[in-house]
Design a protein around this motif. Structure first.
Motif, PDB file in Angstrom:
ATOM      1  N   TYR A 190       2.520 -17.192   7.101  1.00 38.86           N
ATOM      2  CA  TYR A 190       1.975 -16.020   7.787  1.00 38.86           C
ATOM      3  C   TYR A 190       2.813 -14.785   7.472  1.00 38.86           C
ATOM      4  O   TYR A 190       2.256 -13.707   7.203  1.00 38.86           O
ATOM      5  CB  TYR A 190       1.926 -16.264   9.293  1.00 38.86           C
ATOM      6  CG  TYR A 190       1.672 -15.007  10.095  1.00 38.86           C
ATOM      7  CD1 TYR A 190       0.426 -14.380  10.065  1.00 38.86           C
ATOM      8  CD2 TYR A 190       2.688 -14.445  10.886  1.00 38.86           C
ATOM      9  CE1 TYR A 190       0.197 -13.217  10.783  1.00 38.86           C
ATOM     10  CE2 TYR A 190       2.455 -13.289  11.606  1.00 38.86           C
ATOM     11  CZ  TYR A 190       1.220 -12.689  11.563  1.00 38.86           C
ATOM     12  OH  TYR A 190       1.002 -11.528  12.281  1.00 38.86           O
ATOM     13  N   TRP A 191       4.120 -14.896   7.518  1.00 39.50           N
ATOM     14  CA  TRP A 191       4.985 -13.755   7.253  1.00 39.50           C
ATOM     15  C   TRP A 191       4.804 -13.245   5.826  1.00 39.50           C
ATOM     16  O   TRP A 191       4.760 -12.030   5.591  1.00 39.50           O
ATOM     17  CB  TRP A 191       6.442 -14.119   7.506  1.00 39.50           C
ATOM     18  CG  TRP A 191       7.401 -13.066   7.062  1.00 39.50           C
ATOM     19  CD1 TRP A 191       8.307 -13.143   6.058  1.00 39.50           C
ATOM     20  CD2 TRP A 191       7.528 -11.744   7.600  1.00 39.50           C
ATOM     21  NE1 TRP A 191       8.994 -11.970   5.926  1.00 39.50           N
ATOM     22  CE2 TRP A 191       8.543 -11.080   6.865  1.00 39.50           C
ATOM     23  CE3 TRP A 191       6.887 -11.062   8.636  1.00 39.50           C
ATOM     24  CZ2 TRP A 191       8.918  -9.785   7.129  1.00 39.50           C
ATOM     25  CZ3 TRP A 191       7.266  -9.753   8.897  1.00 39.50           C
ATOM     26  CH2 TRP A 191       8.269  -9.132   8.156  1.00 39.50           C
ATOM     27  N   TYR A 192       4.677 -14.157   4.874  1.00 35.55           N
ATOM     28  CA  TYR A 192       4.470 -13.757   3.486  1.00 35.55           C
ATOM     29  C   TYR A 192       3.149 -12.995   3.348  1.00 35.55           C
ATOM     30  O   TYR A 192       3.083 -11.948   2.698  1.00 35.55           O
ATOM     31  CB  TYR A 192       4.468 -15.002   2.593  1.00 35.55           C
ATOM     32  CG  TYR A 192       4.187 -14.702   1.138  1.00 35.55           C
ATOM     33  CD1 TYR A 192       5.192 -14.228   0.294  1.00 35.55           C
ATOM     34  CD2 TYR A 192       2.914 -14.894   0.609  1.00 35.55           C
ATOM     35  CE1 TYR A 192       4.924 -13.948  -1.045  1.00 35.55           C
ATOM     36  CE2 TYR A 192       2.642 -14.614  -0.725  1.00 35.55           C
ATOM     37  CZ  TYR A 192       3.652 -14.141  -1.536  1.00 35.55           C
ATOM     38  OH  TYR A 192       3.384 -13.851  -2.852  1.00 35.55           O
ATOM     39  N   TRP A 193       2.083 -13.520   3.989  1.00 35.20           N
ATOM     40  CA  TRP A 193       0.779 -12.855   3.913  1.00 35.20           C
ATOM     41  C   TRP A 193       0.802 -11.487   4.597  1.00 35.20           C
ATOM     42  O   TRP A 193       0.282 -10.500   4.078  1.00 35.20           O
ATOM     43  CB  TRP A 193      -0.287 -13.753   4.561  1.00 35.20           C
ATOM     44  CG  TRP A 193      -1.644 -13.128   4.648  1.00 35.20           C
ATOM     45  CD1 TRP A 193      -2.532 -12.944   3.636  1.00 35.20           C
ATOM     46  CD2 TRP A 193      -2.272 -12.603   5.825  1.00 35.20           C
ATOM     47  NE1 TRP A 193      -3.689 -12.337   4.099  1.00 35.20           N
ATOM     48  CE2 TRP A 193      -3.540 -12.127   5.443  1.00 35.20           C
ATOM     49  CE3 TRP A 193      -1.879 -12.498   7.156  1.00 35.20           C
ATOM     50  CZ2 TRP A 193      -4.429 -11.546   6.349  1.00 35.20           C
ATOM     51  CZ3 TRP A 193      -2.762 -11.936   8.067  1.00 35.20           C
ATOM     52  CH2 TRP A 193      -4.013 -11.459   7.665  1.00 35.20           C
ATOM     53  N   LEU A 194       1.417 -11.412   5.787  1.00 33.99           N
ATOM     54  CA  LEU A 194       1.480 -10.155   6.534  1.00 33.99           C
ATOM     55  C   LEU A 194       2.294  -9.105   5.778  1.00 33.99           C
ATOM     56  O   LEU A 194       1.900  -7.931   5.703  1.00 33.99           O
ATOM     57  CB  LEU A 194       2.092 -10.406   7.910  1.00 33.99           C
ATOM     58  CG  LEU A 194       2.237  -9.183   8.819  1.00 33.99           C
ATOM     59  CD1 LEU A 194       0.870  -8.595   9.135  1.00 33.99           C
ATOM     60  CD2 LEU A 194       2.971  -9.554  10.099  1.00 33.99           C
ATOM     61  N   LYS A 195       3.415  -9.521   5.201  1.00 34.40           N
ATOM     62  CA  LYS A 195       4.273  -8.579   4.461  1.00 34.40           C
ATOM     63  C   LYS A 195       3.522  -7.995   3.272  1.00 34.40           C
ATOM     64  O   LYS A 195       3.587  -6.791   3.018  1.00 34.40           O
ATOM     65  CB  LYS A 195       5.543  -9.294   4.007  1.00 34.40           C
ATOM     66  CG  LYS A 195       6.538  -8.397   3.289  1.00 34.40           C
ATOM     67  CD  LYS A 195       7.827  -9.139   3.005  1.00 34.40           C
ATOM     68  CE  LYS A 195       7.577 -10.303   2.061  1.00 34.40           C
ATOM     69  NZ  LYS A 195       8.841 -10.974   1.652  1.00 34.40           N
TER      70      LYS A 195
END
Length: 305
Positions: free
Chosen positions: A56-61
């Protein structure tokens, strides 16, 4: 609150597709059997071998930098694919919003100020149109105005501004017909309620001219509920537009979202969902700001007294 809403929405969108049935590897491979080495490459490339929060963090970033991933089916950047279709949806929603504001608020004001036959006919008409789903309105409009009368084209986007206007007229009406009725009825009720208030009756007894009375005392005080329902209604068009775009074969985000969901193109589904939710939240923020413009008693960022 805008940032918090978008953050929560992004998490829900990513989590919903993460928990959805099916294997991302199957979608990436097109259903073909792959050797373990190829599966490992795909997992590393799309971070599928990492924990949920890391994914999720990779996608959001990346999303914050305008990178929404790569389409599985077309092998193109999702942001580019969305940019090529976003103006179709934006134009359709804007066209429908203009119809809702002009006809919905206009009919509601006239109906609220003129009781009698016009008011009764408006109530009956809006009661019927409010119950008509967008896809039913689309079918009827295509049958009558495109097939039988031939006044408007039934399918496609058009090539220039005037052509786009003709192609978008029936979809915009189909999108607006139900919402227009709701706005008209709420506007009528608000105008009627304000017209019966004591200060308005006092102004009438003092001989204030009718136009000035309506503008300053009736419409101004009725503006808040009218703005609320109009803003929410227009924001909801962003989601309903998908049905209309499919019915009229418009190359917009809604139709592309449906096609991407059917082909299990997860990156596109996530990207379009995030864009649509962002547009919905932004429209609601604009409505909140309009409250302070319409009513000086409303202070932005402060608690109601």
């Amino acid at each position: 609150m805008l940032v918090a809403s978008l953050l929560v929405a992004s998490f829900v969108i990513f989590a919903a597709l993460y928990l959805a049935p099916g294997n991302p590897i199957t979608a990436l491979s097109g259903g073909r059997s792959l050797p373990p080495s190829s599966i490992a490459v795909l997992e590393a490339r799309y971070h599928l071998n990492e924990p949920f929060l890391a994914q999720y963090w990779y996608w959001l970033k990346n999303a914050l930098h305008g990178n929404l991933g790569i389409s599985i089916t077309l092998r193109e950047n999702v942001s580019t694919l969305i940019a090529s279709r976003i103006w179709t949806t934006a134009g359709l929603v804007l066209y429908a919003a203009l119809i809702i504001v002009a006809l919905g608020i206009g009919l509601g004001i006239l109906s609220g100020l003129r009781p009698g036959a016009f008011d009764t006919s408006t109530l009956v008409t809006t009661a019927v149109s409010a119950a008509i789903p967008a896809f039913v309105a689309a079918i009827v409009l295509i049958l009558v105005f495109a097939v039988k009368l031939g006044w408007f084209p039934a399918l496609g986007n058009g090539t220039d501004f005037l052509s786009n206007l003709r192609h978008f007229t029936l979809p915009a009406v189909a999108l607006a017909v139900s919402s227009l009725a709701i706005v008209a009825r709420v506007t009528r009720a608000s105008v009627r309620e304000e017209g019966r208030r004591e200060h308005v009756q006092t102004a009438v007894s003092r001989g204030i001219p009718g136009r000035q009375l309506i503008q300053r005392h009736v419409l101004r005080n009725a503006a808040i509920p009218i703005t609320t329902v109009t803003g929410i209604t227009i924001a909801s068009l962003i989601a309903v537009a998908a049905v209309v775009e499919v019915a009229f074969s418009l190359n917009g985000l809604g139709a592309y979202l449906v096609a991407s969901a059917q082909s299990k193109d997860l990156a596109v589904v996530q990207g379009i969902s995030l864009v649509l939710v962002t547009a919905f939240v932004v429209v609601n923020v604009i409505v909140d700001v309009l409250y302070a413009v319409l009513d000086p008693r409303v202070a932005l960022g402060s608690r109601a007294q």
